[in-house]
Design a protein around this motif. Structure first.
Motif, PDB file in Angstrom:
ATOM      1  N   GLY A 237       0.813  -1.211   0.000  1.00 32.69           N
ATOM      2  CA  GLY A 237       0.000   0.000   0.000  1.00 32.69           C
ATOM      3  C   GLY A 237       0.842   1.254   0.000  1.00 32.69           C
ATOM      4  O   GLY A 237       2.068   1.228   0.119  1.00 32.69           O
ATOM      5  N   ILE A 238       0.164   2.373  -0.126  1.00 29.09           N
ATOM      6  CA  ILE A 238       0.873   3.656  -0.187  1.00 29.09           C
ATOM      7  C   ILE A 238       1.561   3.983   1.124  1.00 29.09           C
ATOM      8  O   ILE A 238       2.657   4.556   1.138  1.00 29.09           O
ATOM      9  N   ILE A 239       0.958   3.609   2.241  1.00 27.60           N
ATOM     10  CA  ILE A 239       1.581   3.873   3.539  1.00 27.60           C
ATOM     11  C   ILE A 239       2.864   3.069   3.678  1.00 27.60           C
ATOM     12  O   ILE A 239       3.876   3.574   4.174  1.00 27.60           O
ATOM     13  N   ASP A 240       2.860   1.828   3.218  1.00 26.38           N
ATOM     14  CA  ASP A 240       4.071   1.006   3.252  1.00 26.38           C
ATOM     15  C   ASP A 240       5.169   1.605   2.384  1.00 26.38           C
ATOM     16  O   ASP A 240       6.347   1.571   2.740  1.00 26.38           O
ATOM     17  N   ARG A 241       4.798   2.153   1.257  1.00 29.17           N
ATOM     18  CA  ARG A 241       5.793   2.778   0.376  1.00 29.17           C
ATOM     19  C   ARG A 241       6.401   4.010   1.038  1.00 29.17           C
ATOM     20  O   ARG A 241       7.608   4.235   0.961  1.00 29.17           O
ATOM     21  N   PHE A 242       5.554   4.835   1.678  1.00 33.18           N
ATOM     22  CA  PHE A 242       6.072   6.005   2.387  1.00 33.18           C
ATOM     23  C   PHE A 242       7.001   5.575   3.521  1.00 33.18           C
ATOM     24  O   PHE A 242       8.049   6.170   3.741  1.00 33.18           O
ATOM     25  N   GLU A 243       6.610   4.535   4.246  1.00 37.90           N
ATOM     26  CA  GLU A 243       7.433   4.056   5.352  1.00 37.90           C
ATOM     27  C   GLU A 243       8.777   3.541   4.846  1.00 37.90           C
ATOM     28  O   GLU A 243       9.825   3.868   5.419  1.00 37.90           O
ATOM     29  N   ASP A 244       8.768   2.762   3.780  1.00 37.61           N
ATOM     30  CA  ASP A 244      10.021   2.250   3.218  1.00 37.61           C
ATOM     31  C   ASP A 244      10.918   3.390   2.740  1.00 37.61           C
ATOM     32  O   ASP A 244      12.129   3.371   2.953  1.00 37.61           O
ATOM     33  N   GLU A 245      10.329   4.390   2.095  1.00 37.90           N
ATOM     34  CA  GLU A 245      11.113   5.525   1.613  1.00 37.90           C
ATOM     35  C   GLU A 245      11.674   6.321   2.781  1.00 37.90           C
ATOM     36  O   GLU A 245      12.823   6.755   2.746  1.00 37.90           O
ATOM     37  N   TYR A 246      10.873   6.514   3.835  1.00 32.90           N
ATOM     38  CA  TYR A 246      11.339   7.245   5.006  1.00 32.90           C
ATOM     39  C   TYR A 246      12.510   6.526   5.661  1.00 32.90           C
ATOM     40  O   TYR A 246      13.519   7.143   6.000  1.00 32.90           O
ATOM     41  N   VAL A 247      12.404   5.221   5.836  1.00 33.79           N
ATOM     42  CA  VAL A 247      13.484   4.445   6.449  1.00 33.79           C
ATOM     43  C   VAL A 247      14.730   4.503   5.576  1.00 33.79           C
ATOM     44  O   VAL A 247      15.845   4.661   6.068  1.00 33.79           O
ATOM     45  N   ASP A 248      14.550   4.411   4.255  1.00 37.77           N
ATOM     46  CA  ASP A 248      15.690   4.475   3.343  1.00 37.77           C
ATOM     47  C   ASP A 248      16.386   5.819   3.423  1.00 37.77           C
ATOM     48  O   ASP A 248      17.610   5.897   3.495  1.00 37.77           O
TER      49      ASP A 248
END
Length: 101
Positions: free
Chosen positions: A2-13
């Motif tokens: 989902g979009i929230i997972d993508r934001f979370e992955d990008e934030y962690v990266d």
């Protein structure tokens, strides 16, 4: 994913790597544009004095952000790394072993 997972992955990266000079320049240019637009809109809606106040406050906020990002770009983020992903349990405090029960 989902979009929230993508934001979370990008934030962690992003937060686990060093900022490049290009990213710092993008942040600075974006901050300047944001301050100019916000001050212009405030000047149009509320007046010149309020526009100066908004510009000053935003400038301080973005300066702190830019300095923080520059610091992390130089030092890296190794202080966050731990084997189990947690911060140190005693947070730098020394245990007093002289006390007996």
């Amino acid at each position: 994913m989902g979009i929230i997972d993508r934001f979370e992955d990008e934030y962690v990266d992003v937060s686990s790597s060093r900022a490049t000079l290009r990213e710092l320049l993008e942040l600075a240019v974006g901050a300047v544009i944001f301050v100019v637009v916000a001050a212009g809109l405030t000047n149009y809606l509320l007046g010149r004095t309020e526009a100066y106040a908004v510009a000053a406050i935003l400038t301080v906020i973005f300066a702190v952000t830019l300095l923080s990002q520059a610091y992390w770009a130089v030092t890296g983020r190794s202080d966050y790394d731990d084997e189990d992903g947690n911060e140190d349990e005693n947070d730098g405090e020394q245990k007093d072993e002289s006390d007996e029960p």
